[in-house]
Structures are given as structure tokens and as C-alpha cells.
Design a protein around this motif. Structure first.
Motif, mmCIF file in Angstrom:
data_model
loop_
_atom_site.group_PDB
_atom_site.id
_atom_site.type_symbol
_atom_site.label_atom_id
_atom_site.label_comp_id
_atom_site.label_asym_id
_atom_site.label_seq_id
_atom_site.Cartn_x
_atom_site.Cartn_y
_atom_site.Cartn_z
ATOM 1 N N GLU A 289 -5.559 -48.558 -15.551
ATOM 2 C CA GLU A 289 -6.439 -47.433 -15.247
ATOM 3 C C GLU A 289 -7.854 -47.697 -15.745
ATOM 4 O O GLU A 289 -8.846 -47.305 -15.099
ATOM 5 N N HIS A 290 -7.984 -48.356 -16.899
ATOM 6 C CA HIS A 290 -9.319 -48.694 -17.419
ATOM 7 C C HIS A 290 -10.012 -49.689 -16.494
ATOM 8 O O HIS A 290 -11.223 -49.551 -16.197
ATOM 9 N N GLU B 168 -11.193 -47.892 -13.441
ATOM 10 C CA GLU B 168 -12.379 -47.075 -13.704
ATOM 11 C C GLU B 168 -13.646 -47.944 -13.692
ATOM 12 O O GLU B 168 -14.669 -47.565 -13.089
ATOM 13 N N PHE B 169 -13.601 -49.109 -14.320
ATOM 14 C CA PHE B 169 -14.752 -50.013 -14.328
ATOM 15 C C PHE B 169 -15.041 -50.522 -12.910
ATOM 16 O O PHE B 169 -16.209 -50.591 -12.472
ATOM 17 N N ALA B 170 -13.982 -50.898 -12.175
ATOM 18 C CA ALA B 170 -14.176 -51.399 -10.815
ATOM 19 C C ALA B 170 -14.740 -50.311 -9.904
ATOM 20 O O ALA B 170 -15.514 -50.595 -8.989
ATOM 21 N N THR B 171 -14.371 -49.043 -10.146
ATOM 22 C CA THR B 171 -14.897 -47.946 -9.332
ATOM 23 C C THR B 171 -16.392 -47.765 -9.577
ATOM 24 O O THR B 171 -17.177 -47.560 -8.632
ATOM 25 N N TYR C 297 -12.500 -54.112 -6.625
ATOM 26 C CA TYR C 297 -12.064 -52.710 -6.620
ATOM 27 C C TYR C 297 -10.648 -52.586 -6.021
ATOM 28 O O TYR C 297 -9.798 -51.870 -6.556
ATOM 29 N N ALA C 298 -10.388 -53.289 -4.923
ATOM 30 C CA ALA C 298 -9.072 -53.226 -4.294
ATOM 31 C C ALA C 298 -7.992 -53.791 -5.213
ATOM 32 O O ALA C 298 -6.881 -53.250 -5.302
ATOM 33 N N ALA D 244 -4.790 -51.663 -6.750
ATOM 34 C CA ALA D 244 -3.410 -52.097 -6.576
ATOM 35 C C ALA D 244 -2.732 -52.330 -7.918
ATOM 36 O O ALA D 244 -1.547 -52.011 -8.099
ATOM 37 N N GLY D 245 -3.463 -52.865 -8.881
ATOM 38 C CA GLY D 245 -2.911 -53.081 -10.218
ATOM 39 C C GLY D 245 -2.535 -51.777 -10.890
ATOM 40 O O GLY D 245 -1.501 -51.697 -11.569
ATOM 41 N N ARG D 246 -3.394 -50.750 -10.688
ATOM 42 C CA ARG D 246 -3.074 -49.444 -11.280
ATOM 43 C C ARG D 246 -1.812 -48.868 -10.659
ATOM 44 O O ARG D 246 -0.946 -48.326 -11.362
#
Length: 378
Positions: A121-122, A125-128, A155-156, A160-162
Motif C-alpha cells: 500500500e505504501h 501511494e508513492f506510485a500514485t 503505477y500499474a 497489482a502488488g497491492r
């Protein structure tokens, strides 16, 4: 008629040989008047029409009361059995905890999955934030096309990781929940197969469990009699433990194959209106009714059954010429004094009731009634 000559009597005087000639003439006349023997008279046999068996009892069997749904209860994950909260014979409610595995490993897996989810999630958030910033710059032509594509890819991947980490976390939650065995329905614990401290594999049985509600009776039917039973056939139940009470039931299921050891077929009957007095494990006397399974069945005395080799048969009297025909039949049930036939004979056909081993095919007979009234078919 000419009298025969008697050479040896010619030397005698007339008065001397005349009596001899008269006697011989009488014998000759008697021989000329003798008729051929008459054909043998028809043999008398005890024969009566076969009786229809509609509404009769097709068979009586011992049975045992079971629940409609019986199943083993087991954990969906492996581990060491830490506690057991129920014992055989105990009635439990839906959702009640029955046993507990050691949750230490499951708790660690859950904590690991939670940490992985927080990290994912962190990163998302950074990628967003990077995605939003580069989107604005790309629209102003402040960054190159390549840099903008790399930002979209990051970002993608973060998204997907989240999602993957979230699924792993939910799976870990389920694994922890599976360490507690709960009842999925109101019922009764029928048996126990695991002890505290035992290490269990996933799916290994811990308890036997029977649902409350519908009740059934299990009957083991010999292979020689299963042919006279059909699904939906009515039955009557009586139980030694409940004198004076009777229950109606019907055949729900017939095993497609015989048991390898007993060579009997398991027949399950559903009790139509079961009450709380009908306890699991009670013995029952099952009387199957000869209705749907034996619409065209007839019942005959046991003395009327003849065996042609290994196949049962009966002697049928032909109504036209009163000659005997040996006809194969299918036996549905053997009784002490009578036999229920499922096929091969129709009600009303006259058959030999006694002395079946003294007659033969094609023999002409004269049917007579039994000498004793109790021997007549009822």
C-alpha cells in the motif's frame, strides 16, 4: 363264425368231442368281441388360481435409524490439536466451536501477510503521487514520452502488488479462522476420532456429525430380494424402543452395488414424519409394502414353487386342454409359507399347488381343490 377244425378229435365219436368244440367256440367269440384299451384318464392334481398380492407386505427387514445427513467433521488446515470442546452424544448449535488447533503458525503467517500488505500500500501511494505529477508535466510537455510510460508502468505494478498482497492477507485470515472447527449446522456429535495433542493433517476426521431434522432408516437387503424394491416404495416402521408407535416411510435410495463383504445392498428409507422420540441408532422393524414395486405381483404357496435347475418355475394348467406348462418366474420374496412373484405369472392363472415333483410337461390333469381349507390360497 366258422368253428375251427380239430384234427386230433376226428377219431372220437360226436357226443365225445362236441363239448370241447363248444367251449373253444365260446373262447373264440369272446376274443372277437374284446375292444382296444381306452386312453389313460387325466391325472388329478391340486390346483388353484394364483392370487394377486396388491397391498401385501413385500418383505420385512431389520433396520437402524440414521440422520438424513451424516458426515465427518475435520479441519481445513493441518496442525496440532490444542483443545476439544465437544464430546460424542452432545447436541451442538450452528456456529458453535468444537475444537481448536494451535494457532501460533497461523498467527505468524497473518502478521507476515499484514506487513506485506502495508508495504504494498505504501508503494502504491508513492506510485500514485508520481503518476499524478508526471501526468500534469506530460500534458505541459515538461517530460518525455518515455518517462511518462515508465511512470505508468510503475503505477500499474504497484497497484497489482497491492492487490496481490491484499489477497494473501485475506488468505492468511482464513487460515487462522480454519484453526477453529465450528459446526456448520445444528446437530449431534456421533463419534470422536482425534485426541488433544495429536498432529492432524488437513481433512483428517475429528468428529462424526449428524444433522438434526430428517431421519432415515438403513436396511441391508440380500441380493436375492433387492429386485423387488423400488425407489418411492412405501414402508411401515415399528421400533422395539417405542412400543405402540408406528411411522410411515418410503424408499429414497438403493445402493447401485452390493457391499463387497456382506453382498447386501444398502437401502435408505426416509421417515415421513419423524419426531424427537426417534433417536439415532435405534433398531427398527421395516415392512416394505408391495405397492409401487410389485403392481403385478402374485403370491403363491411355497409348495407350488418348482426349480428348473437353478431357476424357479411353476406348473401352469392350460385352460383350453388342461395340460401342464412349466413356466419360469421371478421371485421377489420368500416367506415361511408363501412366495411373492414379481414376474412370470398373472393373478387368476391356475397353477399346481402341491405335488409339483410328480407331474411333467404336457401331462393332462384334472384340477381339484385342496383337501384342507387352510391349504387354499388366501
Amino acid at each position: 363264425m366258422d368253428l375251427p377244425s380239430f384234427p386230433r378229435l376226428r377219431g372220437l365219436a360226436r357226443p365225445a368231442w362236441q363239448p370241447y368244440a363248444l367251449a373253444i367256440a365260446l373262447v373264440s367269440l369272446a376274443g372277437c368281441g374284446h375292444k382296444a384299451p381306452e386312453a389313460d384318464a387325466a391325472m388329478p392334481v391340486i390346483a388353484q388360481p394364483a392370487q394377486a398380492a396388491d397391498g401385501a407386505v413385500a418383505g420385512r427387514f431389520p433396520g437402524e435409524v440414521h440422520a438424513r445427513y451424516e458426515m465427518p467433521l475435520s479441519f481445513r488446515v493441518g496442525g496440532q490439536l490444542l483443545e476439544r470442546y465437544a464430546d460424542p452424544g452432545e447436541r451442538v448449535k450452528q456456529g458453535q466451536a468444537l475444537a481448536q488447533l494451535d494457532p501460533a503458525d497461523a498467527n505468524k503467517q497473518l502478521a507476515n501477510a499484514k506487513a506485506a500488505l502495508e508495504a504494498a500500500e505504501h508503494r502504491l501511494e508513492f506510485a500514485t503521487q508520481q503518476h499524478d505529477r508526471d501526468d500534469a508535466q506530460f500534458k505541459q510537455n515538461l517530460i518525455s514520452q518515455l518517462q511518462w510510460q515508465q511512470t505508468q508502468d510503475n503505477y500499474a505494478s504497484a497497484l497489482a502488488g497491492r492487490d496481490q498482497a491484499k489477497q494473501q492477507y485475506e488468505l492468511a485470515q482464513n487460515q487462522l479462522r480454519y484453526t477453529t472447527l465450528v459446526a456448520d449446522h445444528e446437530g449431534v456429535i456421533t463419534s470422536r476420532q482425534a485426541e488433544v495433542g495429536q498432529v492432524l493433517a488437513a481433512g483428517q476426521q475429528v468428529f462424526g456429525f449428524a444433522w438434526m431434522g430428517e431421519r432415515e432408516v438403513y436396511v441391508d437387503v440380500p441380493e436375492s430380494r433387492v429386485g423387488g424394491i423400488a425407489t418411492g416404495q412405501a414402508a411401515a416402521l415399528s421400533l422395539p424402543a417405542l412400543p405402540g408407535r408406528a411411522y410411515a416411510a418410503h424408499v429414497r435410495e438403493i445402493a447401485p452395488a452390493a457391499d463387497a463383504q456382506s453382498h447386501t445392498y444398502l437401502v435408505k428409507l426416509t421417515v415421513d414424519h419423524a419426531d424427537p422420540l426417534l433417536q439415532l441408532g435405534m433398531t427398527a422393524d421395516v415392512s416394505l409394502q408391495a405397492g409401487k414395486a410389485a403392481v403385478a405381483a402374485v403370491i403363491i404357496p411355497a409348495t407350488a414353487l418348482f426349480h428348473q435347475g437353478e431357476h424357479p418355475a411353476v406348473w401352469v394348467v392350460n385352460p383350453g386342454d388342461f395340460k401342464l406348462e412349466l413356466r419360469p418366474v421371478t421371485v421377489s420374496r420368500y416367506g415361511e409359507r408363501d412366495v411373492l412373484l414379481a414376474a412370470g405369472l398373472k393373478a387368476g392363472e391356475r397353477i399346481v399347488m402341491q405335488g409339483v415333483h410328480t407331474v411333467s410337461a404336457g401331462e393332462k390333469v384334472t384340477p381339484i381343490a385342496p383337501p384342507h381349507a387352510e391349504d387354499a390360497p388366501q
